[in-house]
Every structure is written in structure tokens, then in C-alpha cells.
Design a protein around this motif. Sequence first.
Motif, PDB file in Angstrom:
ATOM      1  N   ALA A 294       0.780  -1.430  -0.084  1.00 48.77           N
ATOM      2  CA  ALA A 294      -0.119  -0.030  -0.174  1.00 48.77           C
ATOM      3  C   ALA A 294       0.752   1.480   0.165  1.00 48.77           C
ATOM      4  O   ALA A 294       2.206   1.490   0.232  1.00 48.77           O
ATOM      5  CB  ALA A 294      -0.827  -0.122   1.023  1.00 48.77           C
ATOM      6  N   SER A 295       0.472   2.589  -0.421  1.00 53.23           N
ATOM      7  CA  SER A 295       0.935   3.485  -0.403  1.00 53.23           C
ATOM      8  C   SER A 295      -0.151   4.487  -0.198  1.00 53.23           C
ATOM      9  O   SER A 295      -0.462   4.665  -1.454  1.00 53.23           O
ATOM     10  CB  SER A 295       1.918   3.555  -1.882  1.00 53.23           C
ATOM     11  OG  SER A 295       1.632   3.742  -2.603  1.00 53.23           O
ATOM     12  N   ASP A 296       0.151   6.073  -0.232  1.00 50.62           N
ATOM     13  CA  ASP A 296      -0.631   6.886  -0.411  1.00 50.62           C
ATOM     14  C   ASP A 296      -1.709   6.936  -0.205  1.00 50.62           C
ATOM     15  O   ASP A 296      -2.687   7.470  -0.994  1.00 50.62           O
ATOM     16  CB  ASP A 296      -0.544   7.388  -1.683  1.00 50.62           C
ATOM     17  CG  ASP A 296      -0.610   8.886  -1.878  1.00 50.62           C
ATOM     18  OD1 ASP A 296      -1.148   9.875  -0.964  1.00 50.62           O
ATOM     19  OD2 ASP A 296      -0.942   9.486  -3.369  1.00 50.62           O
ATOM     20  N   GLY A 297      -2.701   5.957   1.043  1.00 51.47           N
ATOM     21  CA  GLY A 297      -3.470   5.859   0.898  1.00 51.47           C
ATOM     22  C   GLY A 297      -4.405   4.444   0.060  1.00 51.47           C
ATOM     23  O   GLY A 297      -5.377   4.786   0.290  1.00 51.47           O
ATOM     24  N   ARG A 298      -3.654   3.641  -0.445  1.00 55.23           N
ATOM     25  CA  ARG A 298      -4.590   2.988  -1.823  1.00 55.23           C
ATOM     26  C   ARG A 298      -3.394   1.840  -1.427  1.00 55.23           C
ATOM     27  O   ARG A 298      -2.542   2.279  -1.066  1.00 55.23           O
ATOM     28  CB  ARG A 298      -4.492   3.411  -2.979  1.00 55.23           C
ATOM     29  CG  ARG A 298      -4.615   4.695  -3.467  1.00 55.23           C
ATOM     30  CD  ARG A 298      -4.939   4.870  -5.070  1.00 55.23           C
ATOM     31  NE  ARG A 298      -3.492   5.602  -4.816  1.00 55.23           N
ATOM     32  CZ  ARG A 298      -2.817   4.917  -5.871  1.00 55.23           C
ATOM     33  NH1 ARG A 298      -2.933   3.661  -6.493  1.00 55.23           N
ATOM     34  NH2 ARG A 298      -1.346   5.106  -6.201  1.00 55.23           N
ATOM     35  N   THR A 299      -4.619   0.178  -1.164  1.00 53.86           N
ATOM     36  CA  THR A 299      -3.671  -0.576  -1.472  1.00 53.86           C
ATOM     37  C   THR A 299      -3.490  -1.358  -2.834  1.00 53.86           C
ATOM     38  O   THR A 299      -4.003  -0.258  -4.291  1.00 53.86           O
ATOM     39  CB  THR A 299      -4.883  -1.553  -1.063  1.00 53.86           C
ATOM     40  OG1 THR A 299      -5.963  -1.968  -1.390  1.00 53.86           O
ATOM     41  CG2 THR A 299      -5.262  -1.307   0.490  1.00 53.86           C
TER      42      THR A 299
ATOM     43  N   ALA B 198      -2.232  -4.948   4.755  1.00 47.65           N
ATOM     44  CA  ALA B 198      -1.839  -3.735   3.979  1.00 47.65           C
ATOM     45  C   ALA B 198      -0.764  -3.519   4.387  1.00 47.65           C
ATOM     46  O   ALA B 198      -0.613  -2.956   5.303  1.00 47.65           O
ATOM     47  CB  ALA B 198      -2.939  -3.080   2.587  1.00 47.65           C
TER      48      ALA B 198
ATOM     49  N   ASP C 211       6.429   7.329  -5.476  1.00 49.86           N
ATOM     50  CA  ASP C 211       6.300   5.881  -4.863  1.00 49.86           C
ATOM     51  C   ASP C 211       6.684   4.967  -5.596  1.00 49.86           C
ATOM     52  O   ASP C 211       6.539   5.263  -6.615  1.00 49.86           O
ATOM     53  CB  ASP C 211       4.492   6.930  -5.205  1.00 49.86           C
ATOM     54  CG  ASP C 211       3.284   5.433  -4.870  1.00 49.86           C
ATOM     55  OD1 ASP C 211       3.738   4.075  -4.441  1.00 49.86           O
ATOM     56  OD2 ASP C 211       2.142   5.937  -5.033  1.00 49.86           O
TER      57      ASP C 211
ATOM     58  N   GLU D  15       2.148  -0.422   4.610  1.00 54.38           N
ATOM     59  CA  GLU D  15       2.218   0.966   3.953  1.00 54.38           C
ATOM     60  C   GLU D  15       3.682   1.348   3.278  1.00 54.38           C
ATOM     61  O   GLU D  15       4.061   1.032   4.371  1.00 54.38           O
ATOM     62  CB  GLU D  15       1.269   2.020   4.785  1.00 54.38           C
ATOM     63  CG  GLU D  15       1.798   3.060   4.338  1.00 54.38           C
ATOM     64  CD  GLU D  15       0.198   3.732   3.063  1.00 54.38           C
ATOM     65  OE1 GLU D  15       0.276   4.665   2.190  1.00 54.38           O
ATOM     66  OE2 GLU D  15      -0.924   2.314   3.139  1.00 54.38           O
ATOM     67  N   TRP D  16       3.975   2.227   2.190  1.00 55.69           N
ATOM     68  CA  TRP D  16       5.277   2.864   1.980  1.00 55.69           C
ATOM     69  C   TRP D  16       4.845   4.404   1.470  1.00 55.69           C
ATOM     70  O   TRP D  16       3.714   4.838   1.582  1.00 55.69           O
ATOM     71  CB  TRP D  16       5.692   1.809   1.045  1.00 55.69           C
ATOM     72  CG  TRP D  16       6.914   0.225   1.066  1.00 55.69           C
ATOM     73  CD1 TRP D  16       7.737   1.272   0.934  1.00 55.69           C
ATOM     74  CD2 TRP D  16       6.245  -0.396   1.582  1.00 55.69           C
ATOM     75  NE1 TRP D  16       8.678  -0.892   0.872  1.00 55.69           N
ATOM     76  CE2 TRP D  16       7.577  -1.080   1.418  1.00 55.69           C
ATOM     77  CE3 TRP D  16       5.145  -1.471   1.147  1.00 55.69           C
ATOM     78  CZ2 TRP D  16       7.704  -2.959   1.246  1.00 55.69           C
ATOM     79  CZ3 TRP D  16       5.111  -2.590   1.236  1.00 55.69           C
ATOM     80  CH2 TRP D  16       6.153  -3.542   1.084  1.00 55.69           C
TER      81      TRP D  16
ATOM     82  N   GLY E 237      11.415   3.203   3.610  1.00 55.69           N
ATOM     83  CA  GLY E 237      10.130   2.601   4.572  1.00 55.69           C
ATOM     84  C   GLY E 237       9.987   1.311   4.864  1.00 55.69           C
ATOM     85  O   GLY E 237      11.466   0.417   5.009  1.00 55.69           O
TER      86      GLY E 237
END
Length: 215
Positions: free
Chosen positions: A133-138, A176, A185, A178-179, A215
Motif C-alpha cells: 500500500a502507498s498514499d492511502g491506496r492498497t 496491507a 511512490d 504501507e510504504w 519505508g
Amino acid sequence: MPAAPATFGLLLAGGLARRMGGGDKPLRTIAGRSILAHVIERLAPQCDGLLLNANGDPARFAAYHLPVVADDVPGFAGPLAGILAGLDWLAANRPGADWLVSVAADTPFIPSNLVMRLHAARVAGNVPLACAASDGRTHPVIGLWPTSLRDDLRHALTVEDERKVGHWAARHGVVAVEWPAAPVDPFFNANQPGDLAEAERLHALLGPDRGRARG
């Protein structure tokens, strides 16, 4: 973090690339090298081997010296079909490796701690699956898959007509991971022709640290 179990990498290149105008997106170039070459450079050190999921003539990927596996579910059934093909290949050819990590073959900035962090997260969460996941998206396509679930996946694809990676993963339990999405991204992918120019810009932005995990 403890060492990750034996894990093979699966580069998903089986799509139709409609938004890119057709052809093989991973063979488009960034900084003078194919996107696929960038992905291989980042993922190979994390894995016990790599294979490529692609349909059509495998000879167009011969320069990369990777096993090429085609979907065995007809009709371009999406990334789940590629993941199943990878799991079947792994079970038949590398019985000592029970884990597959899949990445889209058009994501040139994959982090170099991807496999370790995904394994650590699924163990900590006591679930069988993990995705990025990144920027609030999986990003369900970028995830870990055990060979023990391949028969269930085959049933989902061929009997239930399931096509969504996230839906199938959720039924088994998935965490998920997060990075950070800045300054780049790590899961940026080149979908449209304009994305290639953006990828060039991001590659230059990363500069000499482009191979460093974040991350």
C-alpha cells in the motif's frame, strides 16, 4: 527482521495494455533501459528466482532469460490468472519454495525491502496474505501468495468467475503494508504514454539512491 522464507518473484506482464495503446508495457524504456529491466534489478536480490507471466510468443522476452508462464485460464482473466499460473509453475518446478511474490512488470521503482516487509507483516498479523500500500491506496496485485491456496484460487477463477484480486485475498485474510509515497511512490506504474515521461522524471529525482529501500 528475521529472514524471509524461500520466495519466488512473479512479474505480471499478461495484460492487454489498452491504455498504453497495446504492446508490451514492460518493454518500454526509462533512462535507456526497459521498465522490465528496472523491475528485475530491484526484485531479483529479494527472491530465490524470478519468472514472468506473459501471454503470446514468449520469444520476445528471451533476452531476460526468465521462465515465461502463460495464463491457463482462457479469456485474459486478469492478474489472478497470472498469479495462478505462477503458483502452478512453482509447485511443479520448485517444491521447496512455498511462497510467490507478485509485482506488476510496469512498476520500475519497487522497494528493495518489499519481500521482507510483506512476510513480516503477514506473520505479525497472523494472516496468510500480505499486499503493498502507498498514499492511502492498497495495491492487491503486489502481494505474497502461498502455493497452498492455488486450488482455492483455481476454483475461484474457473467456477466462481472471480476476477478481483482484493476480493479473493480478503476471504483468506490479508494485511496491507504501507510504504511512503514521497519523494517517489515505489508502486508508480506506467499505464499510459504520458506516464513514461513522468517515470523518467521520477527516475532522475531518485538519482544515485534509486536502489535504496524506503519505508
